[in-house]
Design an enzyme around this catalytic site. Structure first.
Site, PDB file in Angstrom:
ATOM      1  N   LYS A 261       0.835  -1.211   0.000  1.00 28.72           N
ATOM      2  CA  LYS A 261       0.000   0.000   0.000  1.00 28.72           C
ATOM      3  C   LYS A 261       0.869   1.260   0.000  1.00 28.72           C
ATOM      4  CE  LYS A 261      -3.813  -2.514   2.019  1.00 28.72           C
ATOM      5  NZ  LYS A 261      -4.430  -3.041   3.224  1.00 28.72           N
TER       6      LYS A 261
ATOM      7  N   GLN B 152      -5.226  -1.957   9.183  1.00 22.57           N
ATOM      8  CA  GLN B 152      -4.945  -3.265   8.572  1.00 22.57           C
ATOM      9  C   GLN B 152      -5.563  -4.387   9.415  1.00 22.57           C
ATOM     10  OE1 GLN B 152      -3.370  -3.837   5.540  1.00 22.57           O
ATOM     11  NE2 GLN B 152      -4.020  -5.931   5.892  1.00 22.57           N
TER      12      GLN B 152
ATOM     13  N   ASP C 202     -11.513   1.917   2.929  1.00 21.52           N
ATOM     14  CA  ASP C 202     -11.693   0.468   2.753  1.00 21.52           C
ATOM     15  C   ASP C 202     -13.140   0.143   2.363  1.00 21.52           C
ATOM     16  OD1 ASP C 202      -9.498  -1.229   2.913  1.00 21.52           O
ATOM     17  OD2 ASP C 202      -9.393  -1.157   5.092  1.00 21.52           O
TER      18      ASP C 202
END
Length: 278
Positions: free
Chosen positions: A52, A96, A119
């Site tokens: 990322k 995460q 997300d």
């Protein structure tokens, strides 16, 4: 013989488009910043976080990385998210997953501002997807739609079967395919006649977490196979939920593992970061 849907190439195209737009915004004085929080040092999570950061560097999106020890309390994590919600410089927040067992993932997801939830997991964004309103889309299903569209695969009117009903892939995938006017069936571990149903699919999306689960007898001749799975086989080699070698001759198009859906997830995360400022 199947058309191989090249996720690496398509994700690179998308990242190049994002890079151009980010540069244009910078010229006008608008920067984009993604904050990534990792709790503990799970090796797979560390790899994902690294990928990322690389994608941010490439596209020109600024990234702020917060690495916390495994024993970080839930309250400490929620308070960091709260500060980021208030920070006008940060446009996107990503925690995460998975998190250590003592932290409630749902509480963490719900604490992230829906306006910074790149997300696409916050209940408000999930609700927006269900009702056809604007909101952040879950990155993996968003990536699958882009793979299909950019490979000129017609979705409208097709029977799409999804194996798996997770909040991250299965359910949002169904909603996005419905938006594209597909007829959608979801099958899962309690479905009685799963393989009969998968054989009816024009487009089969497999996200079940079982290595090489789908064989050629489970698919229709010429079906489009999207393999979301990422597993290790008996030789510790990366493989998907589909037995690629077995179905290759019968499928009309197929995504490889690795190099199919995986790169798209990160490309669409970058897209969500861009959309956070548009």
């Amino acid at each position: 013989m199947a058309l191989v849907i090249d996720g690496k190439r398509i994700s690179q195209e998308i990242k190049n488009e994002i890079k151009e737009k980010v540069a244009e915004l910078k010229e006008k004085g608008t920067t984009i910043c993604l904050a990534v929080i990792q709790v503990g040092n799970d090796p797979a999570s560390t790899v994902y976080v690294g990928n990322k950061k690389k994608a941010c560097d490439y596209t020109g999106i600024e990234s702020v990385s917060v690495e916390l020890p495994e024993d970080t309390t839930e309250q400490e994590l929620l308070s960091i998210i709260d500060k980021m919600n208030q920070d006008a410089h940060i446009n996107g927040i990503l925690v995460q997953l998975p998190l250590p067992k003592h932290i409630d993932e749902n509480k963490v997801i719900e604490t992230i501002s829906p306006l910074k939830d790149v997300d696409g997991f916050h209940p408000m964004n999930v609700g927006a997807l269900s009702t056809g309103k604007k909101g952040f889309l879950s990155c993996t299903p968003y990536g699958v739609i882009q793979l299909l569209k950019r490979s000129n695969i017609e979705i409208d009117g097709k029977h799409c079967v999804i194996i798996g009903r997770s909040n991250i892939v299965g359910k949002p995938m169904a909603q996005l395919l419905l938006r594209e006017n597909a007829t959608v069936t979801i099958v899962h571990s309690h479905t009685k006649n799963m393989r009969e149903i998968t054989r009816q699919a024009d487009i089969l999306v497999v996200a079940i977490g079982k290595p090489k689960f789908i064989k050629k007898e489970d698919i229709k001749e010429g079906a489009v196979i999207i393999d979301v799975g990422i597993n290790r086989d008996e030789n510790s080699k990366l493989c998907g939920d589909v037995d690629y070698a077995d179905v290759f001759e019968k499928a009309g198009a197929i995504t490889p593992v690795p190099g199919g859906v995986g790169p798209m997830t990160i490309a669409m995360l970058m897209m969500n970061c861009l959309e956070a400022v548009l």
